[in-house]
Design an enzyme around this catalytic site. Sequence first.
Site, mmCIF file in Angstrom:
data_model
loop_
_atom_site.group_PDB
_atom_site.id
_atom_site.type_symbol
_atom_site.label_atom_id
_atom_site.label_comp_id
_atom_site.label_asym_id
_atom_site.label_seq_id
_atom_site.Cartn_x
_atom_site.Cartn_y
_atom_site.Cartn_z
ATOM 1 N N ASN A 36 0.835 -1.212 0.000
ATOM 2 C CA ASN A 36 0.000 0.000 0.000
ATOM 3 C C ASN A 36 0.868 1.260 0.000
ATOM 4 O O ASN A 36 0.357 2.363 0.117
ATOM 5 C CB ASN A 36 -0.976 0.012 1.186
ATOM 6 C CG ASN A 36 -0.262 0.248 2.507
ATOM 7 O OD1 ASN A 36 0.973 0.188 2.584
ATOM 8 N ND2 ASN A 36 -1.020 0.512 3.554
ATOM 9 N N TYR A 147 2.659 -2.730 17.982
ATOM 10 C CA TYR A 147 3.491 -3.583 17.111
ATOM 11 C C TYR A 147 3.760 -4.920 17.784
ATOM 12 O O TYR A 147 3.496 -5.982 17.213
ATOM 13 C CB TYR A 147 4.794 -2.836 16.824
ATOM 14 C CG TYR A 147 5.756 -3.536 15.895
ATOM 15 C CD1 TYR A 147 5.530 -3.577 14.522
ATOM 16 C CD2 TYR A 147 6.921 -4.119 16.393
ATOM 17 C CE1 TYR A 147 6.450 -4.194 13.667
ATOM 18 C CE2 TYR A 147 7.835 -4.729 15.542
ATOM 19 C CZ TYR A 147 7.594 -4.765 14.180
ATOM 20 O OH TYR A 147 8.503 -5.363 13.335
HETATM 21 P P1 NAD Z 1 9.388 -1.526 5.658
HETATM 22 O O1 NAD Z 1 8.621 -0.488 6.386
HETATM 23 O O2 NAD Z 1 10.454 -1.084 4.724
HETATM 24 O O3 NAD Z 1 8.420 -2.487 4.848
HETATM 25 C C1 NAD Z 1 7.086 -2.722 5.186
HETATM 26 C C2 NAD Z 1 6.275 -2.715 3.894
HETATM 27 O O4 NAD Z 1 4.919 -3.040 4.194
HETATM 28 C C3 NAD Z 1 6.278 -1.342 3.217
HETATM 29 O O5 NAD Z 1 6.501 -1.498 1.844
HETATM 30 C C4 NAD Z 1 4.877 -0.823 3.506
HETATM 31 O O6 NAD Z 1 4.430 0.120 2.561
HETATM 32 C C5 NAD Z 1 4.063 -2.104 3.524
HETATM 33 N N1 NAD Z 1 2.807 -2.008 4.280
HETATM 34 C C6 NAD Z 1 2.643 -1.507 5.540
HETATM 35 N N2 NAD Z 1 1.343 -1.590 5.893
HETATM 36 C C7 NAD Z 1 0.698 -2.203 4.846
HETATM 37 C C8 NAD Z 1 -0.651 -2.557 4.612
HETATM 38 N N3 NAD Z 1 -1.603 -2.339 5.532
HETATM 39 N N4 NAD Z 1 -0.971 -3.137 3.435
HETATM 40 C C9 NAD Z 1 -0.010 -3.362 2.484
HETATM 41 N N5 NAD Z 1 1.276 -3.030 2.656
HETATM 42 C C10 NAD Z 1 1.620 -2.455 3.829
HETATM 43 O O7 NAD Z 1 10.014 -2.504 6.771
HETATM 44 P P2 NAD Z 1 10.902 -3.808 6.625
HETATM 45 O O8 NAD Z 1 12.081 -3.625 7.504
HETATM 46 O O9 NAD Z 1 11.089 -4.186 5.226
HETATM 47 O O10 NAD Z 1 9.980 -4.886 7.359
HETATM 48 C C11 NAD Z 1 9.274 -5.890 6.651
HETATM 49 C C12 NAD Z 1 8.639 -6.855 7.639
HETATM 50 O O11 NAD Z 1 9.655 -7.463 8.435
HETATM 51 C C13 NAD Z 1 7.649 -6.190 8.603
HETATM 52 O O12 NAD Z 1 6.566 -7.067 8.800
HETATM 53 C C14 NAD Z 1 8.447 -6.063 9.885
HETATM 54 O O13 NAD Z 1 7.623 -6.106 11.019
HETATM 55 C C15 NAD Z 1 9.370 -7.285 9.814
HETATM 56 N N6 NAD Z 1 10.592 -7.075 10.584
HETATM 57 C C16 NAD Z 1 11.619 -6.317 10.083
HETATM 58 C C17 NAD Z 1 12.762 -6.124 10.852
HETATM 59 C C18 NAD Z 1 13.929 -5.334 10.343
HETATM 60 O O14 NAD Z 1 14.893 -5.166 11.101
HETATM 61 N N7 NAD Z 1 13.985 -4.878 9.129
HETATM 62 C C19 NAD Z 1 12.846 -6.677 12.143
HETATM 63 C C20 NAD Z 1 11.767 -7.406 12.630
HETATM 64 C C21 NAD Z 1 10.651 -7.607 11.832
#
Ligand code: NAD
Length: 320
Positions: A36, A147
């Site tokens: 989104n 979260y």
């Molecule tokens: P990010 O914010 O770059 O990516 C999240 C993506 O999800 C974005 O592209 C955003 O636009 C999309 N999004 C958010 N809400 C949405 C919705 N309602 N519908 C559709 N799309 C939606 O973050 P990231 O670091 O790439 O994280 C990706 C996943 O990994 C997440 O679920 C996060 O909780 C998990 N995670 C990441 C880390 C990290 O260190 N990078 C650590 C723990 C967990």
Amino acid sequence: MKKTARILVTGGAGFLGSHLCERLVAEGHDVVCLDNFFTGTRANVAHLLSHPRFELFRHDVEHALTMEVDQIFHLACPASPVHYQRNPVRTIRTAVQGTLNLLEVAREAGARMLIASTSEVYGDPAEHPQRESYWGHVNPIGPRACYDEGKRCAETLATSYARQYGVEVRIARIFNTYGPRMHENDGRVVSNFVVQALAGQPLTVFGDGQQTRSFCYVSDLIEGFLRLMASPHGCDPVNLGNPRETSMLELATMVRDMVGSRAGIVHAPLPKDDPVRRNPNIARAQELLGGWTPQVPLERGLEATIAYFRGLNSRNNGAA
Ligand code: NAD
Ligand code: UDP
């Protein structure tokens, strides 16, 4: 499992999602990237848009959908504390309703689904390093709860769908991961420090900087994702992260020295409920995922991340 598959990646235009889409396309899969664009961008997947096996689909996971796919990597959710605390109710809806909607897609399609859970399920941990058997120490009404509890509920939903409906789920508990394509205003510590150092600004260390995190480079994490999705083991959660532990003060000093910035370090208040220590025990991942172990040392990962942000700066300046 078919050799090449039709794979849905939710949150595919985000930091981790874009690297995952890239890897899956390179391995010959058909990839549907759903996002989104709350924190993700088209620019993150611009290089994939003309690929015949890549499709970009704007959709919010809060709303139900159906799709014929073989596998789902469910990543959609803001990940930075700054972003997920901006609209906490929406974060909960994304984490809970979003996961429920995707589990329904998996159930109808008979797809295997991996959910992106987090080390935040351990909260401010009383056990160190954290093993998957630890139930955690989360403040259910604090600013991080939208979260943390949202992700805990997502894990509960996933394991319940596995037990009740036989859906094949995999749960990745991701520890702090960093690398190119983090958003420059992401708010997470690695991108903050790199962006500040490149701008010649002081680095903002929250609190006394003695709190620790363990930083995994993005390519190591993506390798772990793929192995976990392919593994025959069931829905028990698996920690994915780099076990090298670093304090925020050490990290700030490393980034500043690597960039060659002469700006200092300033201390800002520690956010409420900020975990004091975080470090993954990765024995389960090593055992179940064919000896998976992070390969990229922090110094090398930071170099690549710094190079990315330098390039972004010169592209932005060129466009101005
Ligand atoms: P990010 O914010 O770059 O990516 C999240 C993506 O999800 C974005 O592209 C955003 O636009 C999309 N999004 C958010 N809400 C949405 C919705 N309602 N519908 C559709 N799309 C939606 O973050 P990231 O670091 O790439 O994280 C990706 C996943 O990994 C997440 O679920 C996060 O909780 C998990 N995670 C990441 C880390 C990290 O260190 N990078 C650590 C723990 C967990
Ligand atoms: N942090 C910091 N300066 C910043 C951003 C974050 O010192 O500019 C600290 C933050 O307080 C936390 C750690 O760095 O202790 C990691 O924060 P981040 O938001 O990256 O992820 P978290 O692991 O807390 O979800």
